[in-house]
Structures are given as structure tokens and as C-alpha cells.
Design an enzyme around this catalytic site. Sequence first.
Site, PDB file in Angstrom:
ATOM      1  N   HIS A 150      20.939  37.245  17.710  1.00  0.00           N
ATOM      2  CA  HIS A 150      20.714  37.877  16.506  1.00  0.00           C
ATOM      3  C   HIS A 150      21.276  38.879  16.236  1.00  0.00           C
ATOM      4  O   HIS A 150      21.762  39.836  17.190  1.00  0.00           O
ATOM      5  CB  HIS A 150      19.048  38.325  16.191  1.00  0.00           C
ATOM      6  CG  HIS A 150      18.635  38.532  14.870  1.00  0.00           C
ATOM      7  ND1 HIS A 150      19.045  39.669  14.257  1.00  0.00           N
ATOM      8  CD2 HIS A 150      18.062  37.711  14.179  1.00  0.00           C
ATOM      9  CE1 HIS A 150      18.396  39.552  13.214  1.00  0.00           C
ATOM     10  NE2 HIS A 150      17.975  38.609  12.879  1.00  0.00           N
ATOM     11  N   ASP A 205      13.934  31.371  14.357  1.00  0.00           N
ATOM     12  CA  ASP A 205      14.186  29.818  14.286  1.00  0.00           C
ATOM     13  C   ASP A 205      13.991  29.042  15.426  1.00  0.00           C
ATOM     14  O   ASP A 205      14.021  27.744  15.275  1.00  0.00           O
ATOM     15  CB  ASP A 205      15.572  29.631  13.678  1.00  0.00           C
ATOM     16  CG  ASP A 205      15.641  30.207  12.480  1.00  0.00           C
ATOM     17  OD1 ASP A 205      16.706  31.106  12.081  1.00  0.00           O
ATOM     18  OD2 ASP A 205      15.109  30.039  11.411  1.00  0.00           O
TER      19      ASP A 205
END
Length: 431
Positions: A308, A366
Site C-alpha cells: 500500500h 483487497d
Amino acid sequence: MADTQKSATLTIGDDSYDLPIHSPTAGPDVLDIRKLYGQAGVFTYDPGFTSTASCDSTITYIDGGQGVLLHRGYPIDQLAEKSHYLEVCYLLLYGVLPTAAQLEEFESTITLHTMLHEQMQNFFRGFRRDAHPMAIMVGVVGAMSAFYHDSTDISDEHQREIASHRLIAKMPTIAAWAYKYSIGQPFVYPRNDLDYASNFLRMCFAVPAEDYEVNPILSRAMDRIFTLHADHEQNASTSTVRLASSSGANPFACIAAGIACLWGPAHGGANQACLEMLKEIGSVDRIPEFIARAKDKDDPFRLMGFGHRVYKNFDPRATVMKQSADEVLELLGVENNPVLQVAKELEKQALEDPYFAEKKLFPNVDFYSGIILEAMGFPTSMFTPIFALSRTVGWISQWKEMIADPQNKIGRPRQLYLGETARDYVDIEKR
Ligand code: SDX
């Protein structure tokens, strides 16, 4: 407004420039460079905006080092456990948790906007049956500006409010109808006696041939997934919505732009890509092979659902999603789901690997969401549309904040030009 007690001095050659520093309520200070080009004749350079604050905001705060996500100051794990999506929508839109009366009025307003203009069904029927639902959502949401003219004037606060409610209310209907169209089943209309998540599940899975009872476990899990995806500061799709809105474009067109950006596998498309990756791995004994590929600089493969830009610790949403995956799959009697076993072992092995530890790569939102969604009966093609449905309130809240900001102006970045300098045209016979 931020506190501006400090400043920085930039020295270029024999010249020095004072740049104000703004201090936030939480997070890093920011260096105000708005006057830099005018004073020093230089641009800053930050492709990918890794060190650039594009705006100020009071909606969502992320501490990537600590794995903290706050919506109007409330931690995401508390909201996921104690609140529900429409209450989080109210919080994001208006900045406070609603009273019981305010919440009832808001939920009623949203409920009464869930139907689509009947003629919009023609848009769905113009697509091939195998069109990706995200392609349909981009098209249909953009087309809303051709049907709801009474909520496109962004200078009118009342019209902005109606557009916000219409988008939040109609996205589940649009996403569900995109799914129904792709499987050749008739559209199912929303019902006013169902809550937001139950309505969506029924529009996706009910058929006219029989009654459909919403499983309360699934609707609670669905609502929690909506909450976990609601907003996330200035991510790529939110920044897209802000940039599109800065030109004065209508809200439906701007949200369609956000949907288009979210579709990418590096962003909201990662939930679909992650489940496809887990299925490609297939069994725990193939995990080392894929971890090796993810570490190989010559191999473009990356672990989908990992890493991320901001989180250099656990994504707090992934932690809640993992708990929810355990609960939902156990309640559905599929706790031995092989894909979930691969995901858990992959996470374990990756987190034990120095490569991922050094680069601070952790599971993101996700990584587990697709496992739950598949267990609930959704095809992978519906994962990103569900993300888009959930994130609409975040896009709209950020859009409203930007429109109301007196500093709001059209976004127009500059560049580091490395092309040809001026040269004369050469006639073709001389080339
Ligand atoms: C979302 O921004 C948001 O807030 C997004 C989001 C939201 O709610 O809006 O949180 C939703 O988009 C989550 C992210 C979903 N995407 C994926 O899961 C795709 C896989 N992840 C990567 O593509 C990547 O981690 C990104 C895109 C998420 C972040 O990329 P960055 O910040 O640009 O980091 P980077 O590409 O510069 O990577 C840093 C290093 C690189 O190695 P070096 O060049 O330093 O040697 O880490 C490596 C990368 O190669 N790396 C990975 C990796 N992610 C980064 N290596 C293997 N597998 C990965 N997943």
C-alpha cells in the site's frame, strides 16, 4: 484552518525563499509551495504524488505507520463493529454521528431514491452480455447526468445534496442490474422495506420465479464490507473525482471518472486480481513459487492484495475483513474453503519473508474481501463494482468538501519537460 507558526527556507544559488509550514491536527506538517514558482521560477517534482498534499480535508485520516484509519475521528474497527453503512455515510457527509431522528430521516431519503429512471434500462441493454460490470457502471453513472438535470448545478447546495443522495441510493441498483444483465436474468427492483445491504443482495440474487429471503448473516457481512470501503483520504480514484470536479463538471460525470480510475488492478481492481491470483496458486505447496516471483525484479508479477502507498503496517480494514471472512465462511459451512487456506498461508509466509518485511508490505483491504464476496455468491467481476458502490459516499463527501472550499480552483499540474526544444518544420522532400 491549519496552524502556521513555522516556515522553511529554500536556498537556490544566492537566493533564499521562505515557505510557510502548516501544522495539521494529526499527521505530517506540510510545506506550502503555492508561491514557489512565482518567487523562484521553479516547479516541485513528485510523479505519483508520494510526498504531495493536494488539499486539506477533515473527513478521513490515515496513519500508515501505525495502521490507523479514522473517519471524522472515529476508528474504522469501531465503526465496522458498532455502526452500519448508512450511518457511516451520514458521518462522512455531515461530519457527525446522527441522532436517531436524523438517521431515520436520512435512511428514508436514501430509500426513496433507490429506483432508476425506467428509460435507463436501455443503457444496460446496449452492452454486450459479456461486458464487464465496471464498464456498465462507468457508462450508466455518466449517463445519469442526462436524466437528472435537476441535480447537476453544482453552485446550488440543494442540488448538490440531491445529487449526493441519488448517487448513494442508486449505485446498488446500478451494480445489481449490471450483474443481472451479465447473467441474462431480469432486473429486480429495489424494495422500500429492506435495509441498504439487504436490498442489494436481493436485487442481485432474487429471481421472479420464487420468493427470496435475505440471509441476515450475509446482509450484515455485506454492510460491513460497504463500511470498510467507504472512504480512504486522497487515493487515486478520490483524487480523480476531485480533479474532474475542479473544472466544474457535474457530479455524475465526476463519479463516473472515479469509477474508471478505481477499475485498475493497482487500485480497486486488486480484489478481483487477488482472488484470481489465489486460485492460480491453487494449493499451499505452490506458495513459495509465487512469493519468489513477487520478489523477482525481472518478473512483473506482484502479490495482489499486498502492499500500500500509505500503510506500512497492517491495513486495519484487512484485519477486520479477515475476521469477517472467518465468521462468514464458518456460518456458511465453508470454513475449509481451499482459497481461504491458501490466503492465510500466503499471508503467513509473506510476512515471515525479509523482502516483504523490509519493504513494509502487508495485506491490504483487497486481500480478504474477494474470499468473502465469492462465498456470498458473487462472481469475481462483481468485486470492483461492489468497491465502487461502497466508495461512492467517500467520493461524494470529498467532492462536497472541495466544492465548498473557498480555495477551490481548477487543478492544473505542470511538468518537467524533456522533449525537443524549438526547431523549424522540414518539408517532406528534404527529410
Ligand atoms: C487500494 O491509495 C489507497 O488508499 C488505495 C485503497 C483505497 O481504499 O482507496 O487502499 C485501495 O488500491 C489498495 C491497494 C490494492 N492494490 C494491490 O493490492 C496491488 C498490489 N500492490 C501494489 O501494486 C502496490 O503495493 C501498490 C500499488 C498498492 C502501492 O504501490 P506504491 O506505493 O507505488 O509502491 P511501489 O510500487 O513503489 O512499491 C514499493 C516497493 C517496490 O520495490 P522496489 O522498486 O522498491 O524494489 O515494494 C514492491 C515494489 O516492487 N512492491 C511489491 C508489492 N507492492 C509493492 N512487491 C511485490 N508484491 C507487491 N504487492
